[in-house]
Scaffold this motif. Structure first.
Motif, PDB file in Angstrom:
ATOM      1  N   GLU A  32       0.804  -0.976   0.026  1.00 34.37           N
ATOM      2  CA  GLU A  32       0.033  -0.038  -0.070  1.00 34.37           C
ATOM      3  C   GLU A  32       1.064   1.299  -0.047  1.00 34.37           C
ATOM      4  O   GLU A  32       1.692   1.350   0.833  1.00 34.37           O
ATOM      5  N   LYS A  33       0.708   2.057  -0.981  1.00 40.99           N
ATOM      6  CA  LYS A  33       1.558   3.325  -0.995  1.00 40.99           C
ATOM      7  C   LYS A  33       0.617   4.418  -1.310  1.00 40.99           C
ATOM      8  O   LYS A  33      -0.813   4.460  -1.729  1.00 40.99           O
ATOM      9  N   PHE A  34       1.419   5.557  -1.206  1.00 43.81           N
ATOM     10  CA  PHE A  34       0.509   6.800  -1.814  1.00 43.81           C
ATOM     11  C   PHE A  34       1.308   7.531  -2.793  1.00 43.81           C
ATOM     12  O   PHE A  34       2.518   7.085  -3.167  1.00 43.81           O
ATOM     13  N   ALA A  35       0.534   7.593  -4.040  1.00 42.21           N
ATOM     14  CA  ALA A  35       1.073   7.996  -5.383  1.00 42.21           C
ATOM     15  C   ALA A  35       0.746   9.421  -5.386  1.00 42.21           C
ATOM     16  O   ALA A  35      -0.239  10.080  -5.220  1.00 42.21           O
ATOM     17  N   GLY A  36       1.646  10.208  -6.315  1.00 38.44           N
ATOM     18  CA  GLY A  36       1.391  11.579  -6.531  1.00 38.44           C
ATOM     19  C   GLY A  36       2.409  11.860  -7.663  1.00 38.44           C
ATOM     20  O   GLY A  36       3.262  11.233  -8.165  1.00 38.44           O
ATOM     21  N   ASN A  48       5.514   6.108   1.215  1.00 41.27           N
ATOM     22  CA  ASN A  48       4.894   5.284   2.357  1.00 41.27           C
ATOM     23  C   ASN A  48       4.138   6.058   3.066  1.00 41.27           C
ATOM     24  O   ASN A  48       3.119   5.696   3.887  1.00 41.27           O
ATOM     25  N   ASP A  49       4.358   7.302   3.484  1.00 41.64           N
ATOM     26  CA  ASP A  49       3.823   8.153   4.406  1.00 41.64           C
ATOM     27  C   ASP A  49       3.030   9.388   3.790  1.00 41.64           C
ATOM     28  O   ASP A  49       3.822  10.136   2.868  1.00 41.64           O
ATOM     29  N   PHE A  50       1.837   9.616   4.077  1.00 44.20           N
ATOM     30  CA  PHE A  50       1.252  10.869   3.438  1.00 44.20           C
ATOM     31  C   PHE A  50       1.776  12.156   3.660  1.00 44.20           C
ATOM     32  O   PHE A  50       2.085  13.098   2.954  1.00 44.20           O
ATOM     33  N   LYS A  51       2.715  12.516   4.735  1.00 42.92           N
ATOM     34  CA  LYS A  51       3.483  13.577   5.094  1.00 42.92           C
ATOM     35  C   LYS A  51       4.533  13.645   3.953  1.00 42.92           C
ATOM     36  O   LYS A  51       5.188  14.880   3.884  1.00 42.92           O
ATOM     37  N   ASP A  52       5.020  12.515   3.234  1.00 47.16           N
ATOM     38  CA  ASP A  52       6.087  12.846   2.267  1.00 47.16           C
ATOM     39  C   ASP A  52       5.418  13.390   0.869  1.00 47.16           C
ATOM     40  O   ASP A  52       6.044  13.254  -0.037  1.00 47.16           O
ATOM     41  N   THR A  53       4.143  13.627   0.877  1.00 46.32           N
ATOM     42  CA  THR A  53       3.454  14.078  -0.269  1.00 46.32           C
ATOM     43  C   THR A  53       3.531  15.557  -0.955  1.00 46.32           C
ATOM     44  O   THR A  53       2.975  15.836  -1.728  1.00 46.32           O
ATOM     45  N   VAL A  59      -2.665  13.611  -5.298  1.00 42.23           N
ATOM     46  CA  VAL A  59      -2.191  12.422  -4.623  1.00 42.23           C
ATOM     47  C   VAL A  59      -3.356  11.385  -4.152  1.00 42.23           C
ATOM     48  O   VAL A  59      -4.332  11.596  -4.240  1.00 42.23           O
ATOM     49  N   ARG A  60      -2.951  10.005  -4.271  1.00 42.17           N
ATOM     50  CA  ARG A  60      -4.021   9.158  -4.292  1.00 42.17           C
ATOM     51  C   ARG A  60      -3.396   7.968  -3.344  1.00 42.17           C
ATOM     52  O   ARG A  60      -2.114   7.709  -3.527  1.00 42.17           O
ATOM     53  N   GLU A  61      -4.210   7.098  -2.744  1.00 46.42           N
ATOM     54  CA  GLU A  61      -3.660   5.921  -2.048  1.00 46.42           C
ATOM     55  C   GLU A  61      -3.732   4.675  -3.117  1.00 46.42           C
ATOM     56  O   GLU A  61      -4.905   4.624  -3.960  1.00 46.42           O
ATOM     57  N   ILE A  62      -2.769   3.959  -3.229  1.00 45.61           N
ATOM     58  CA  ILE A  62      -2.982   2.675  -4.321  1.00 45.61           C
ATOM     59  C   ILE A  62      -2.273   1.579  -3.841  1.00 45.61           C
ATOM     60  O   ILE A  62      -1.505   1.712  -2.695  1.00 45.61           O
TER      61      ILE A  62
END
Length: 140
Positions: A32-36, A48-53, A59-62
Motif C-alpha cells: 500500500e502506497k501513496f502516489a502523486g 509510504n507516508d502521506f506527510k511525504d506527499t 495524490v491518491r492511495e494505491i
C-alpha cells in the motif's frame, strides 16, 4: 505469445499492454502506497507516508503490485485501484488452488483502460524449465 522484439513496451518497469496483448507474470509482493505526480521529475512518485506527499499533485492511495515480468526477464510494477486489487486477488486465489499462469493485460471499460488479470491453465512460460533441486544445481 507476443514476441519481445515486436512489443518492447511490454518489457518495462511499468508495462502498458494494449487490449489483446498479454504479459505472463509471477507475483512477488503487494504494498500500500501513496502516489502523486511530481512536476519536477515529470513522473509518478510513490511514498509510504502521506506527510511525504508535499509538492506532489493528484495524490491518491494505491496498491503497488510487484511482479516478475517474463517478457522483461525482470521485475515490473503495476499500480492497482481497489477494484483491480480485488480482481487480482481472486485470480491469485485460483492460481494457488489450481496452478497455471497469470497473465496481465488491460481492457477498455467505459472509455478507460483498466488493469486486468486472467489465468491461463496451459502454463507455457515454465513448461520448458527443467525442474530440479537447488542442491543439485550447486553440486555441479
Amino acid at each position: 505469445m507476443i514476441q519481445l522484439a515486436a512489443a518492447p513496451h511490454l518489457a518495462r518497469l511499468f508495462p502498458r499492454p494494449e487490449e489483446g496483448e498479454t504479459i505472463p507474470i509471477q507475483f512477488i509482493d503487494m504494498q500500500e502506497k501513496f502516489a502523486g505526480w511530481s512536476p519536477e521529475l515529470k513522473r509518478s512518485v510513490y511514498v509510504n507516508d502521506f506527510k511525504d506527499t508535499d509538492g506532489l499533485k493528484r495524490v491518491r492511495e494505491i496498491t503497488l503490485l510487484r511482479v516478475y515480468n517474463w517478457l522483461l526477464d525482470g521485475e515490473s510494477l503495476i499500480e492497482l485501484s481497489d477494484l483491480e486489487k480485488a480482481r487480482f486477488e481472486k485470480v491469485m486465489d485460483t492460481f494457488i488452488k489450481h496452478g497455471g499462469e497469470i497473465l496481465f493485460t488491460r481492457k477498455r471499460i467505459s472509455g478507460r483502460f483498466v488493469n486486468y488479470f486472467m489465468l491461463d491453465k496451459e502454463s507455457r512460460t515454465r513448461a520448458s524449465v527443467k525442474q530440479q533441486y537447488l542442491a543439485e544445481i550447486m553440486d555441479h
